[in-house]
Scaffold this motif. Sequence first.
Motif, short mmCIF file in Angstrom:
data_model
loop_
_atom_site.label_atom_id
_atom_site.label_comp_id
_atom_site.label_asym_id
_atom_site.label_seq_id
_atom_site.Cartn_x
_atom_site.Cartn_y
_atom_site.Cartn_z
N GLY A 36 -3.01 -15.44 70.80
CA GLY A 36 -3.96 -16.27 71.52
C GLY A 36 -5.19 -15.56 72.05
O GLY A 36 -5.95 -16.13 72.83
N HIS A 37 -5.40 -14.32 71.65
CA HIS A 37 -6.55 -13.58 72.17
C HIS A 37 -6.87 -12.42 71.23
O HIS A 37 -6.01 -11.96 70.48
CB HIS A 37 -6.26 -13.03 73.57
N TRP A 64 -7.36 -11.89 63.07
CA TRP A 64 -7.21 -13.34 63.21
C TRP A 64 -7.95 -13.77 64.47
O TRP A 64 -8.08 -13.03 65.43
CB TRP A 64 -5.74 -13.76 63.28
N ILE A 65 -8.47 -15.00 64.44
CA ILE A 65 -9.22 -15.53 65.57
C ILE A 65 -8.53 -16.75 66.17
O ILE A 65 -8.50 -16.93 67.38
CB ILE A 65 -10.66 -15.90 65.14
N SER A 66 -7.93 -17.57 65.31
CA SER A 66 -7.35 -18.82 65.76
C SER A 66 -5.95 -19.00 65.19
O SER A 66 -5.56 -18.31 64.24
CB SER A 66 -8.23 -19.99 65.31
N ASN A 68 -5.04 -21.30 63.31
CA ASN A 68 -5.19 -21.66 61.91
C ASN A 68 -5.26 -20.43 61.02
O ASN A 68 -4.74 -20.42 59.90
CB ASN A 68 -6.44 -22.52 61.71
N ASP A 69 -5.92 -19.37 61.51
CA ASP A 69 -5.98 -18.12 60.75
C ASP A 69 -4.56 -17.58 60.53
O ASP A 69 -4.23 -17.11 59.44
CB ASP A 69 -6.81 -17.07 61.49
#
Length: 211
Positions: A36-37, A64-66, A68-69
Motif C-alpha cells: 500500500g505504499h 508497483w504503485i497500485s 492493480n499492478d
Amino acid sequence: MSQDVTLAVGDSTYPGRLNTPEEPSDRGILIVPGAGHGPFGDVFLRFARRAAEDGHYVARFETWISPNDLEAKTDEDFRAELAAGVEFLRSRGCSTITVVAKSFGGRVALEHLPDGVDRLVLWAPAVLAENAENVPEDAWDHLPAVTPGEFGVDVPTRILQGDDDGIPVDSAERIAEGLPDGELVVLPDEDHSFLRNYTRVIEETVAFLPE
C-alpha cells in the motif's frame, strides 16, 4: 547522499533511489516495500539514511504503485525483480547483500528470495502461519496461510513484529522458528505501520546488518 536510479527488469524499467555511504563499501541493502505504499518515505527513508551513514549502499525501487499492478504480476515477475535488485547492488561493488522487506514485500522475499543474499530482515511480513493463535477472523480472509519451514530461505533472518498489529506475534514466532536461522524481535505497542517507534525499528534492523 542519494541519487535517482533506474532498475531494468526484462523490457520494463522502474524508478528508484540509491543512498550511498561516504566511503566505498562492499555492503548493500535492498529494500522491498509493502503493497500500500512506495519505498521512498517514512521509515524507509529514515532507515536508508541511517544505513548509508553506517557504510551501506541502500537501493529502493518502486516496482508497483497500485493493487492493480500487483494483481498483474506473476511469481516469475517477483523473482525477476528481486534478482535484478540484488544484481543492481552487485554492479555497484557490493558483495554482501541484505534484503529488508516490509509487509507484502516480506511475503515476496520469503517466497522468492534470490541466490546471493546474505541476510534477511522482515518487517511485519504479511503472511499467517498455519494454526497461529490470536488471529482476528477477518485476517484469514486477507492474508495467505503458510506452513512454517516450507520456505526456501536458509540465510540468517530477523523478523520484527509489533504486538499491536493485526498479524499476531504468535504467527511471526512460528515463522521464525520454522527458518533454519530465524529469530523474532517483538516491538512493544507497535502497529503495522512501524511509525510509532521508528527509532526502535531502525536500531533493531541496523544491529542485525553485517559489519
